[in-house]
Design an enzyme around this catalytic site. Structure first.
Site, PDB file in Angstrom:
ATOM      1  CB  SER A   1      -0.952   0.010   1.201  1.00  0.00           C
ATOM      2  OG  SER A   1      -0.236  -0.125   2.415  1.00  0.00           O
TER       3      SER A   1
ATOM      4  CG  ASP B   1      -4.576   5.205   6.823  1.00  0.00           C
ATOM      5  OD1 ASP B   1      -3.374   5.072   7.129  1.00  0.00           O
ATOM      6  OD2 ASP B   1      -5.084   4.636   5.844  1.00  0.00           O
TER       7      ASP B   1
ATOM      8  CG  HIS C   1      -1.373   3.814   4.570  1.00  0.00           C
ATOM      9  ND1 HIS C   1      -2.524   3.230   5.067  1.00  0.00           N
ATOM     10  CD2 HIS C   1      -0.709   2.844   3.895  1.00  0.00           C
ATOM     11  CE1 HIS C   1      -2.560   1.962   4.695  1.00  0.00           C
ATOM     12  NE2 HIS C   1      -1.468   1.704   3.986  1.00  0.00           N
TER      13      HIS C   1
END
Length: 358
Positions: free
Chosen positions: A43, A329, A332
């Site tokens: 991610s 978040d 991240h």
């Protein structure tokens, strides 16, 4: 979960066989004369490969700061891939899952095979692990979508930020000796993967170490980093992986003399740790609002950023200004956060020797 993974991979295989053939008939090979970036991993690198129906990265408020709508990135804006491409003077490479929708003009910047939630090995994310991602890349090369000229003028970026360990701990717990042994296994496979990318023909491969997992908002307790997780990511994994990368370069130099470094270690740990703990001020000079705190979080531990109740009620909170946050978040960095980290990594990026523009 395994059934979903197999279904996803089967669809990808079908798509490859059809669209590679179609692209080969197109006859437009202008995109070969351009520097490229090929991306693998998770991610921190994914720019839209995860399925829209499954991933919160395709839901509001992701993409809040740029492009002002969800677009599959795990951030409010840019992720690490975007900043690396920008440094190289390239546009962000097209996501693998959507390359069929783009012509040669988009293919000329490379391709992104990274899927959020994945690891070197299988995790609980129903997406291709790193071996499969490299398989997809190799198939495109064998089919001539990318040729030897493309690869000579290319670099690869590989992101590994800890999903293997999160999944392992969820299954086996946190036993120090087991974690050390598993780190050795992960690094051995990662080294094999990175050498495979280079063997396919990519000139240089940039590979991350782990971030300070204990300083991610999900790990913070009482405004303090989790030292046990930081020992895992910094003292155990990163030290071993950095040593492995150095040895790989030594071994490569014994095989052939080059004027460039084939394998480059990208240290995410120290820039993030130093900013989170206040050792380093943000390079931009702009203050950050509590760098241990995420901008977007679930209202309770049962929810996360982008959660919505069955009645449509938002079950997350959003900070007033993401520009003031290091993290978007609980896992991240934000668009702003990545820009600060990238500045601190500029000396590492300077080792990349593909043409910035061509």
């Amino acid at each position: 979960m395994e059934a979903k993974r197999k279904q996803h991979l089967a669809l990808i295989a079908l798509f490859l066989s059809f669209f590679v053939a179609a692209r080969g008939r197109a006859g437009d090979d202008d995109y070969h004369n351009h520097a490229k970036l090929f991306v693998f991993g998770d991610s921190y690198a994914d720019t839209g490969n995860n399925a829209r129906v499954l991933s919160e990265s395709w839901r509001t408020p992701y993409g809040h700061s740029w492009p002002h709508k969800p677009d599959g990135r795990w951030s409010d804006g840019f992720v690490l891939t975007d900043y690396i491409a920008k440094y190289l003077g390239l546009r962000t490479p097209v996501a693998f899952r959507s390359w069929k929708n783009h012509g040669p003009k988009k293919l000329k910047y490379g391709m992104n095979f990274a899927y959020g939630g994945t690891g070197v090995f299988d995790t609980d994310a129903p997406y291709p692990n790193m071996t499969m991602q490299i398989n997809f890349f190799e198939q495109l090369v064998k089919k001539g979508v990318y040729n030897s000229q493309d690869l000579e003028n290319s670099a690869a970026f590989v992101s590994v930020v800890g999903n293997d360990f999160a999944y392992y701990i969820s299954q086996h717990g946190v036993d120090p000796s087991d974690i050390i042994n598993y780190a050795v296994v992960v690094i051995a496979q990662l080294a094999h993967n990175v050498k495979r990318i280079h063997k396919i023909g990519v000139k240089q491969v940039l590979v991350t170490g782990l971030p300070p997992i204990g300083c991610l908002p999900r790990s913070i307790e009482n405004n303090t980093c989790n030292s046990q997780y930081n020992v895992l990511s910094g003292d155990i994994y990163n030290d071993l992986w950095n040593t492995t990368v150095n040895q790989m370069n030594v071994n490569e130099s014994q095989i052939r003399a080059t004027d460039y470094t084939p394998y480059i270690y990208l240290d995410l740990y120290n820039p993030l740790y130093n900013i989170v703990t206040g050792i380093t001020s943000p390079p931009s000079g702009k203050p950050l609002d509590n760098p241990m705190e995420a901008c977007c979080t679930g209202m309770t531990d049962d929810y996360y950023c982008a959660s919505v109740a069955t009645n449509g009620t938002k079950m997350y909170t959003l900070c007033e200004n993401p520009e003031t946050k290091l993290f978007w978040d609980r896992s991240h960095p934000s668009h702003r956060g990545w820009s600060e980290v990238i500045y601190l990594l500029r000396d590492t990026f300077s080792q990349l020797q593909i043409p910035h523009k061509k």
